[in-house]
Write a protein that holds these residues in place. Sequence first.
Motif, PDB file in Angstrom:
ATOM      1  N   LEU A 756      -3.898  -8.159 -39.616  1.00  0.00           N
ATOM      2  CA  LEU A 756      -2.890  -7.431 -40.370  1.00  0.00           C
ATOM      3  C   LEU A 756      -1.746  -8.368 -40.700  1.00  0.00           C
ATOM      4  O   LEU A 756      -1.323  -9.166 -39.864  1.00  0.00           O
ATOM      5  N   GLU A 757      -1.232  -8.253 -41.921  1.00  0.00           N
ATOM      6  CA  GLU A 757      -0.225  -9.181 -42.428  1.00  0.00           C
ATOM      7  C   GLU A 757       1.031  -8.421 -42.814  1.00  0.00           C
ATOM      8  O   GLU A 757       0.967  -7.383 -43.479  1.00  0.00           O
ATOM      9  N   VAL A 758       2.183  -8.897 -42.373  1.00  0.00           N
ATOM     10  CA  VAL A 758       3.467  -8.269 -42.667  1.00  0.00           C
ATOM     11  C   VAL A 758       4.405  -9.331 -43.215  1.00  0.00           C
ATOM     12  O   VAL A 758       4.486 -10.430 -42.672  1.00  0.00           O
ATOM     13  N   ARG A 783      -5.441  -9.450 -34.765  1.00  0.00           N
ATOM     14  CA  ARG A 783      -4.556 -10.594 -34.952  1.00  0.00           C
ATOM     15  C   ARG A 783      -3.536 -10.273 -36.042  1.00  0.00           C
ATOM     16  O   ARG A 783      -3.780  -9.427 -36.911  1.00  0.00           O
ATOM     17  N   LEU A 784      -2.376 -10.968 -36.005  1.00  0.00           N
ATOM     18  CA  LEU A 784      -1.257 -10.630 -36.886  1.00  0.00           C
ATOM     19  C   LEU A 784      -0.721 -11.886 -37.558  1.00  0.00           C
ATOM     20  O   LEU A 784      -0.729 -12.971 -36.971  1.00  0.00           O
ATOM     21  N   ALA A 785      -0.233 -11.726 -38.809  1.00  0.00           N
ATOM     22  CA  ALA A 785       0.283 -12.863 -39.571  1.00  0.00           C
ATOM     23  C   ALA A 785       1.589 -12.474 -40.258  1.00  0.00           C
ATOM     24  O   ALA A 785       1.813 -11.317 -40.610  1.00  0.00           O
ATOM     25  N   VAL A 786       2.477 -13.472 -40.450  1.00  0.00           N
ATOM     26  CA  VAL A 786       3.723 -13.298 -41.193  1.00  0.00           C
ATOM     27  C   VAL A 786       3.530 -13.884 -42.581  1.00  0.00           C
ATOM     28  O   VAL A 786       3.269 -15.081 -42.729  1.00  0.00           O
ATOM     29  N   ASP A 787       3.654 -13.043 -43.621  1.00  0.00           N
ATOM     30  CA  ASP A 787       3.448 -13.477 -44.999  1.00  0.00           C
ATOM     31  C   ASP A 787       4.771 -13.904 -45.623  1.00  0.00           C
ATOM     32  O   ASP A 787       5.852 -13.512 -45.175  1.00  0.00           O
ATOM     33  N   ASP A 788       4.681 -14.712 -46.685  1.00  0.00           N
ATOM     34  CA  ASP A 788       5.854 -15.171 -47.450  1.00  0.00           C
ATOM     35  C   ASP A 788       6.886 -15.818 -46.531  1.00  0.00           C
ATOM     36  O   ASP A 788       8.093 -15.646 -46.715  1.00  0.00           O
ATOM     37  N   PRO A 803       4.788 -10.767 -31.699  1.00  0.00           N
ATOM     38  CA  PRO A 803       3.467 -11.191 -31.197  1.00  0.00           C
ATOM     39  C   PRO A 803       2.517 -11.533 -32.329  1.00  0.00           C
ATOM     40  O   PRO A 803       1.486 -10.889 -32.515  1.00  0.00           O
ATOM     41  N   VAL A 804       2.861 -12.554 -33.127  1.00  0.00           N
ATOM     42  CA  VAL A 804       2.050 -12.915 -34.287  1.00  0.00           C
ATOM     43  C   VAL A 804       1.246 -14.175 -33.985  1.00  0.00           C
ATOM     44  O   VAL A 804       1.544 -14.927 -33.062  1.00  0.00           O
ATOM     45  N   ASP A 805       0.212 -14.396 -34.823  1.00  0.00           N
ATOM     46  CA  ASP A 805      -0.697 -15.522 -34.616  1.00  0.00           C
ATOM     47  C   ASP A 805      -0.621 -16.560 -35.723  1.00  0.00           C
ATOM     48  O   ASP A 805      -1.127 -17.669 -35.549  1.00  0.00           O
ATOM     49  N   ALA A 806      -0.037 -16.213 -36.883  1.00  0.00           N
ATOM     50  CA  ALA A 806      -0.109 -17.128 -38.019  1.00  0.00           C
ATOM     51  C   ALA A 806       1.103 -16.949 -38.921  1.00  0.00           C
ATOM     52  O   ALA A 806       1.731 -15.889 -38.969  1.00  0.00           O
ATOM     53  N   LEU A 807       1.432 -18.035 -39.654  1.00  0.00           N
ATOM     54  CA  LEU A 807       2.469 -18.029 -40.687  1.00  0.00           C
ATOM     55  C   LEU A 807       1.825 -18.401 -42.014  1.00  0.00           C
ATOM     56  O   LEU A 807       0.974 -19.284 -42.071  1.00  0.00           O
ATOM     57  N   LYS A 808       2.245 -17.736 -43.100  1.00  0.00           N
ATOM     58  CA  LYS A 808       1.792 -18.111 -44.438  1.00  0.00           C
ATOM     59  C   LYS A 808       2.987 -18.661 -45.207  1.00  0.00           C
ATOM     60  O   LYS A 808       3.996 -17.977 -45.370  1.00  0.00           O
ATOM     61  N   ILE A 809       2.874 -19.909 -45.667  1.00  0.00           N
ATOM     62  CA  ILE A 809       3.965 -20.543 -46.401  1.00  0.00           C
ATOM     63  C   ILE A 809       4.003 -19.961 -47.808  1.00  0.00           C
ATOM     64  O   ILE A 809       3.002 -19.975 -48.528  1.00  0.00           O
ATOM     65  N   ASP A 840      -1.043 -20.522 -36.255  1.00  0.00           N
ATOM     66  CA  ASP A 840      -1.773 -21.104 -37.373  1.00  0.00           C
ATOM     67  C   ASP A 840      -0.906 -21.055 -38.626  1.00  0.00           C
ATOM     68  O   ASP A 840      -0.034 -20.188 -38.758  1.00  0.00           O
ATOM     69  N   VAL A 841      -1.123 -21.981 -39.559  1.00  0.00           N
ATOM     70  CA  VAL A 841      -0.318 -22.063 -40.780  1.00  0.00           C
ATOM     71  C   VAL A 841      -1.248 -22.127 -41.989  1.00  0.00           C
ATOM     72  O   VAL A 841      -2.195 -22.912 -42.019  1.00  0.00           O
ATOM     73  N   CYS A 842      -0.967 -21.285 -42.994  1.00  0.00           N
ATOM     74  CA  CYS A 842      -1.746 -21.247 -44.237  1.00  0.00           C
ATOM     75  C   CYS A 842      -0.790 -21.379 -45.408  1.00  0.00           C
ATOM     76  O   CYS A 842       0.250 -20.737 -45.440  1.00  0.00           O
ATOM     77  N   ALA A 843      -1.123 -22.242 -46.383  1.00  0.00           N
ATOM     78  CA  ALA A 843      -0.294 -22.458 -47.571  1.00  0.00           C
ATOM     79  C   ALA A 843      -0.836 -21.623 -48.723  1.00  0.00           C
ATOM     80  O   ALA A 843      -2.022 -21.663 -49.035  1.00  0.00           O
ATOM     81  N   GLU A 844       0.046 -20.872 -49.389  1.00  0.00           N
ATOM     82  CA  GLU A 844      -0.350 -20.065 -50.533  1.00  0.00           C
ATOM     83  C   GLU A 844      -0.122 -20.830 -51.831  1.00  0.00           C
ATOM     84  O   GLU A 844       0.767 -21.679 -51.923  1.00  0.00           O
TER      85      GLU A 844
END
Length: 900
Positions: A756-758, A783-788, A803-809, A840-844
Amino acid sequence: MGRPKTTVQGTPQGSGGDRGHEATFRAVCAGCEGFFAFLDAVAVGLAVVDEAGRFVWVNEALCRILGLPRDRLFGEAFIRFVADTSAEQVMALHQANLDGQGGIPAEWVVLREDGGRVPVHVSPGRLVGPDGSRYGVICASDLRPQEGSQESLKRRAFQQGIVSEIGLFALSSGDMPGLFRKTIRLMASVLDVEMAEFIRFLPPDGAMRLEVGVGRSDADGSLYPPPEPGGMAAYVRSAKAPVVIKDYLREERFVPDPFFLAAGMRSGIGMVIHGRDGPYGVMGIHTREPRSFSGDDIHFLQSLANVLSEAVARTGAEAALAASNHLGGLILEAVGEGIFGIDLMGRITFVNPATTQLTGYAQEALVGADPHALWHHSKPDGKPFPRGKSPILKVLEDGRRRHVREDWFWRADGRIFPVDYVVTPLLADGRISGAVVAFRDITERKKAEKALTYQAYHDELTGLYNRAFFIERLERAMRGAKSGGGGRFSVMFLDLDDFKFVNDSLGHTVGDRLLRGIAMRLWNTLDPGDVIARLGGDEFAVLVQGQGEATRGLETAGRIHEELKKPSRIDEFEFFVSASVGIVDDVSAYEGVDEVLRDADTAMFQAKSRGKGKSEVFDRAMHDRASERLHLETGLRRAVEHGELYLAYQPIFRLADRTTVSFEALARWRHPVRGLLSPAVFIPVAEASGLILALGDWVLRECCKRMRLWLDEHPGAADMSIAANISAKQLMQGDLVARVARILDETGLDPRHLKLEVTESVLMENAELAVDILGRLRDLGIRLAVDDFGTGYSSLSYLRRFPVDALKIDRSFVSNMDVNPEKFEIVRAIVQLGRALNLDVCAEGVETEAELAGLVSLGCGLGQGYLYARPLPADEARAFIPPPGEECDPLGEEACTKFS
């Protein structure tokens, strides 16, 4: 899964289990078993390494951080567990530390045996034995966000406090019967069990005696024959780990004791207490109801057993205490954090060298002095800090351990510095005898937080305020207006005309330079008190203080138009830029910020339709657009039922080898009249109308069904996951966790395949609620991710709590980062932040080979964008699933679904 051993010149390869090095160190510190028991009970990781860099002693907390038992660590080279630094550099830093030259960084990332990365705060030090042998001391505090619910965290902290109390009692008292009574009774109370006992083995034949029992019918001191082979006591005595009994009635490993069956006991745990020459006894807990004990409960009991075993193994309380004091002095001198003790009067009883270095006071001036009067007497602004409110002195009153994450101490030269400190009470015979304070200087951390705060509220390109700050100020102004004390104000929405042409024709570098210049010119047209922010791209918003005048917005817009008539020059180019301005001149009828910005945006588009460089004040005649929204809302209500909505899937790929690891699902609406509609058209309507809840459920259900289908049809999808975006309204729903659990159950999807992404802004708008709900979602196994990430305004302290697992740039940072040094550095900072927090880190928005190369060079793991693939129908997206056997672990990477 193991990791190759590291071999450095002069450093032997670790053997795991080599006890020779420990024996050498134990010989140097002979008789210190009691102190080792205390060190095992504390929650901070501690280790001693020899000159060759090998572990000679570690405590239980460090074993948990590294994910290895103590026997596997003895003799290992500690450089195996240091990330992001070469072995040669680490050994050079270790040697410098042994030579007293310092140099070990304050924060490291260590590598666990299972491949995980753990950020730690390190306080290094050194010991010198009587024979001249030198040892390095490492004190490592785990910086990972705590996992689990608030209730489990409180329970875990309470249990750790009990272990510390028992350890201190064992060190300060030679009363072994009292130690066992205190331990067994606390154990029964904390774990809420009906029966608990400690039974001692008596030499020479191993007969047994009940030393202390809770809830038992037999009296303390009762004697029993030696344990029979195949019986429970014999089995526990020979076990090397706690023995957990789920159900005595179904136990097959041993013959249950008839005593427990007659008492109606159903579940329990038994474990051995070791003495100097072998097993000393066994202790256990038992319940009448079947019970599954948690890992925390088992670890709590094992920690108590370790403390008791060390206490039993001591030969003479006085000698052990003397040895403990000797080794304690060595450790205190070695640790880099400030440590001092106080008596019941609040006077200093001892200090370590780090305390004198941090405060600037000489040691002889400190012992017997009042630390509150020396360095805790005033707040940063100079106002007195009352003694009655001092957390340090309150511990002497109630005996409760306290961790103060931010406070201020004063140095001897009159300067103030920020500190993080822990106050632990010292107990003797169950009474408070003083306290120990461990503190560290957090000046660098405060500087980093200040820089992050500036970044959170300012636009990185222009230096103006950003959207988050503008919304906050607008909300404040609206509250003031409704209360009657805020005066009149206007809101302006400004969009540069045809600015896209500049970027397309001359490139984003020239466009960014032009934007910076225009931003400063816009700022110069405003009156003091007005607020301007860049919302993104070439859009700006202005909050104009009205002072009771209805025309202030138009007057300010007129000055902006006049200013922009002047040309802007970039190198050999001259630009004439105009802007379209929409104005909301009266916000008294509005309920929320979104409505104000929506109508200002509507007025701006109306102005743009009249030509360039125009202004328009919103009025009710502009509700044609609102009417269109109503039609969209009505159509959206039936779109799900009529199958007009569908999901397209854009692959997310591993940057290093361009292998697909997951997909991002993008909502689309095939409107029966208007054709294909993008999310930009209907998602705002769904948010404003509340339809986002039903739409969110539909997207989540479709994602889970699609993932389940791919798992059934394609073996290569076994390690993949898919995620759904959570909107602000969904997050505010009290039954969100139940909704998600129900959909997972309906579709038969294992939670580990869902993420889930917030968005960052949504998290921070509802920060406290988000921590609770995200924690409960994490408990489901999702698992949880922070978007933008980077566009909101989250603080480092809050990011660590989520309690997040990933960041999206955000794509705005990735776009043209190869030609924009500022963007490149922001992306670097986000990647490093993700690594430090073990995220974890993901680039948009990866669209060029140059952008991809830059991301790879920074160590970013994942990306998505048109460079690799556009959003695809499900059948075409299926072709991007890697073949079976090809390594793919997106469950620990980034797989995201959102409405965009």
